[in-house]
Write a protein that holds these residues in place. Structure first.
Motif, PDB file in Angstrom:
ATOM      1  N   ASP A   1      48.959  49.155  41.198  1.00 25.63           N
ATOM      2  CA  ASP A   1      48.818  50.234  42.178  1.00 25.63           C
ATOM      3  C   ASP A   1      47.365  50.606  42.466  1.00 25.63           C
ATOM      4  O   ASP A   1      47.101  51.502  43.260  1.00 25.63           O
ATOM      5  CB  ASP A   1      49.618  51.468  41.748  1.00 25.63           C
ATOM      6  CG  ASP A   1      49.280  51.953  40.352  1.00 25.63           C
ATOM      7  OD1 ASP A   1      48.807  51.158  39.539  1.00 25.63           O
ATOM      8  OD2 ASP A   1      49.501  53.142  40.083  1.00 25.63           O
ATOM      9  N   HIS A   2      46.406  49.895  41.855  1.00 31.98           N
ATOM     10  CA  HIS A   2      44.986  50.167  42.104  1.00 31.98           C
ATOM     11  C   HIS A   2      44.232  48.940  42.619  1.00 31.98           C
ATOM     12  O   HIS A   2      43.009  48.914  42.591  1.00 31.98           O
ATOM     13  CB  HIS A   2      44.295  50.666  40.830  1.00 31.98           C
ATOM     14  CG  HIS A   2      44.759  52.009  40.400  1.00 31.98           C
ATOM     15  ND1 HIS A   2      44.425  53.166  41.076  1.00 31.98           N
ATOM     16  CD2 HIS A   2      45.558  52.386  39.381  1.00 31.98           C
ATOM     17  CE1 HIS A   2      44.991  54.192  40.484  1.00 31.98           C
ATOM     18  NE2 HIS A   2      45.682  53.748  39.443  1.00 31.98           N
ATOM     19  N   GLN A   3      44.945  47.930  43.099  1.00 30.53           N
ATOM     20  CA  GLN A   3      44.279  46.695  43.512  1.00 30.53           C
ATOM     21  C   GLN A   3      43.814  46.687  44.962  1.00 30.53           C
ATOM     22  O   GLN A   3      43.141  45.752  45.376  1.00 30.53           O
ATOM     23  CB  GLN A   3      45.167  45.495  43.226  1.00 30.53           C
ATOM     24  CG  GLN A   3      45.261  45.243  41.738  1.00 30.53           C
ATOM     25  CD  GLN A   3      45.760  43.857  41.404  1.00 30.53           C
ATOM     26  OE1 GLN A   3      46.094  43.076  42.270  1.00 30.53           O
ATOM     27  NE2 GLN A   3      45.809  43.558  40.136  1.00 30.53           N
ATOM     28  N   ALA A   4      44.136  47.673  45.756  1.00 27.12           N
ATOM     29  CA  ALA A   4      43.651  47.723  47.141  1.00 27.12           C
ATOM     30  C   ALA A   4      42.708  48.907  47.270  1.00 27.12           C
ATOM     31  O   ALA A   4      42.939  49.946  46.660  1.00 27.12           O
ATOM     32  CB  ALA A   4      44.820  47.855  48.110  1.00 27.12           C
ATOM     33  N   PRO A   5      41.636  48.855  48.029  1.00 23.46           N
ATOM     34  CA  PRO A   5      41.162  47.653  48.722  1.00 23.46           C
ATOM     35  C   PRO A   5      40.495  46.691  47.749  1.00 23.46           C
ATOM     36  O   PRO A   5      40.114  47.075  46.646  1.00 23.46           O
ATOM     37  CB  PRO A   5      40.127  48.213  49.706  1.00 23.46           C
ATOM     38  CG  PRO A   5      39.585  49.418  49.015  1.00 23.46           C
ATOM     39  CD  PRO A   5      40.757  49.992  48.227  1.00 23.46           C
ATOM     40  N   GLU A   6      40.341  45.449  48.200  1.00 24.38           N
ATOM     41  CA  GLU A   6      39.709  44.447  47.355  1.00 24.38           C
ATOM     42  C   GLU A   6      38.241  44.796  47.103  1.00 24.38           C
ATOM     43  O   GLU A   6      37.595  45.430  47.918  1.00 24.38           O
ATOM     44  CB  GLU A   6      39.783  43.072  48.017  1.00 24.38           C
ATOM     45  CG  GLU A   6      41.190  42.522  48.097  1.00 24.38           C
ATOM     46  CD  GLU A   6      41.223  41.139  48.718  1.00 24.38           C
ATOM     47  OE1 GLU A   6      40.145  40.572  49.006  1.00 24.38           O
ATOM     48  OE2 GLU A   6      42.320  40.633  48.919  1.00 24.38           O
ATOM     49  N   TYR A   7      37.740  44.340  45.976  1.00 23.21           N
ATOM     50  CA  TYR A   7      36.340  44.549  45.609  1.00 23.21           C
ATOM     51  C   TYR A   7      35.445  43.641  46.445  1.00 23.21           C
ATOM     52  O   TYR A   7      35.810  42.520  46.783  1.00 23.21           O
ATOM     53  CB  TYR A   7      36.153  44.218  44.116  1.00 23.21           C
ATOM     54  CG  TYR A   7      34.706  44.209  43.704  1.00 23.21           C
ATOM     55  CD1 TYR A   7      34.058  45.391  43.393  1.00 23.21           C
ATOM     56  CD2 TYR A   7      33.976  43.036  43.679  1.00 23.21           C
ATOM     57  CE1 TYR A   7      32.721  45.412  43.041  1.00 23.21           C
ATOM     58  CE2 TYR A   7      32.639  43.037  43.329  1.00 23.21           C
ATOM     59  CZ  TYR A   7      32.028  44.224  43.013  1.00 23.21           C
ATOM     60  OH  TYR A   7      30.711  44.232  42.681  1.00 23.21           O
ATOM     61  N   HIS A   8      34.264  44.109  46.756  1.00 24.10           N
ATOM     62  CA  HIS A   8      33.202  43.259  47.306  1.00 24.10           C
ATOM     63  C   HIS A   8      31.879  43.808  46.810  1.00 24.10           C
ATOM     64  O   HIS A   8      31.628  45.009  46.907  1.00 24.10           O
ATOM     65  CB  HIS A   8      33.225  43.224  48.828  1.00 24.10           C
ATOM     66  CG  HIS A   8      32.353  42.129  49.377  1.00 24.10           C
ATOM     67  ND1 HIS A   8      30.979  42.172  49.339  1.00 24.10           N
ATOM     68  CD2 HIS A   8      32.679  40.950  49.935  1.00 24.10           C
ATOM     69  CE1 HIS A   8      30.484  41.066  49.864  1.00 24.10           C
ATOM     70  NE2 HIS A   8      31.500  40.307  50.243  1.00 24.10           N
ATOM     71  N   ARG A   9      31.036  42.940  46.283  1.00 27.19           N
ATOM     72  CA  ARG A   9      29.787  43.360  45.657  1.00 27.19           C
ATOM     73  C   ARG A   9      28.812  44.043  46.608  1.00 27.19           C
ATOM     74  O   ARG A   9      27.888  44.714  46.174  1.00 27.19           O
ATOM     75  CB  ARG A   9      29.096  42.173  44.992  1.00 27.19           C
ATOM     76  CG  ARG A   9      28.633  41.113  45.949  1.00 27.19           C
ATOM     77  CD  ARG A   9      28.006  39.929  45.207  1.00 27.19           C
ATOM     78  NE  ARG A   9      27.825  38.788  46.048  1.00 27.19           N
ATOM     79  CZ  ARG A   9      26.791  38.611  46.869  1.00 27.19           C
ATOM     80  NH1 ARG A   9      25.855  39.519  46.950  1.00 27.19           N
ATOM     81  NH2 ARG A   9      26.710  37.524  47.606  1.00 27.19           N
ATOM     82  N   LYS A  10      28.996  43.893  47.915  1.00 28.05           N
ATOM     83  CA  LYS A  10      28.077  44.518  48.867  1.00 28.05           C
ATOM     84  C   LYS A  10      28.522  45.921  49.263  1.00 28.05           C
ATOM     85  O   LYS A  10      27.800  46.622  49.952  1.00 28.05           O
ATOM     86  CB  LYS A  10      27.917  43.640  50.099  1.00 28.05           C
ATOM     87  CG  LYS A  10      27.169  42.349  49.768  1.00 28.05           C
ATOM     88  CD  LYS A  10      26.895  41.536  50.995  1.00 28.05           C
ATOM     89  CE  LYS A  10      26.108  40.280  50.628  1.00 28.05           C
ATOM     90  NZ  LYS A  10      25.815  39.470  51.802  1.00 28.05           N
TER      91      LYS A  10
END
Length: 131
Positions: A57-66
């Motif tokens: 339930d905490h996987q959105a939004p996806e991670y992005h290093r920028k």
């Protein structure tokens, strides 16, 4: 008051590709691993990384290093040769492509700084460097 970094927690998207890469990465760099299901602590004797799989339930939004948040994690080794050994001994066998064309001396850094950068399967940027 003086403080040092005690530990950093990393949440990964899955317990297969991402989890396995981080466990292998830290074992390759001789961290001690204390596994506990879909979580493990890794230590070099001074600092800890706490690695776990993100709850669904905490996987959105996806991670992005920028994006705002954690940019990258840097792991220091003892020589430039160890950076090169990391490329040939860890990245290449796993088919992980280095960022920026491979190991290098970044522009604007001292001549003694040598690093390789790559992204994990979740796009978290990792740096292995010598300074």
């Amino acid at each position: 008051m003086k403080a040092v970094v005690g530990h950093i927690g990393i949440n990964l998207s899955n317990d297969a590709e991402s989890f396995d890469l981080w466990k292998g990465l830290l074992e390759f760099l001789q961290f001690h691993i204390a596994p506990d299901g879909n979580h493990f602590d890794a230590t070099d004797g001074r600092t800890y990384l706490c690695v776990q799989v993100t709850k669904p339930d905490h996987q959105a939004p996806e991670y992005h290093r920028k994006r705002t948040g954690l940019s990258h994690i840097a792991l220091r080794v003892e020589s430039p040769a160890m950076v090169d050994d990391f490329v040939t001994g860890f990245l290449e066998p796993r088919g992980v492509a280095p960022l920026y064309g491979g190991a290098m001396r970044p522009a604007g850094y001292p001549d003694r700084y040598y690093a390789v950068y790559f992204e994990d399967p979740d796009r978290l940027k990792v740096e292995v460097y010598f300074e």
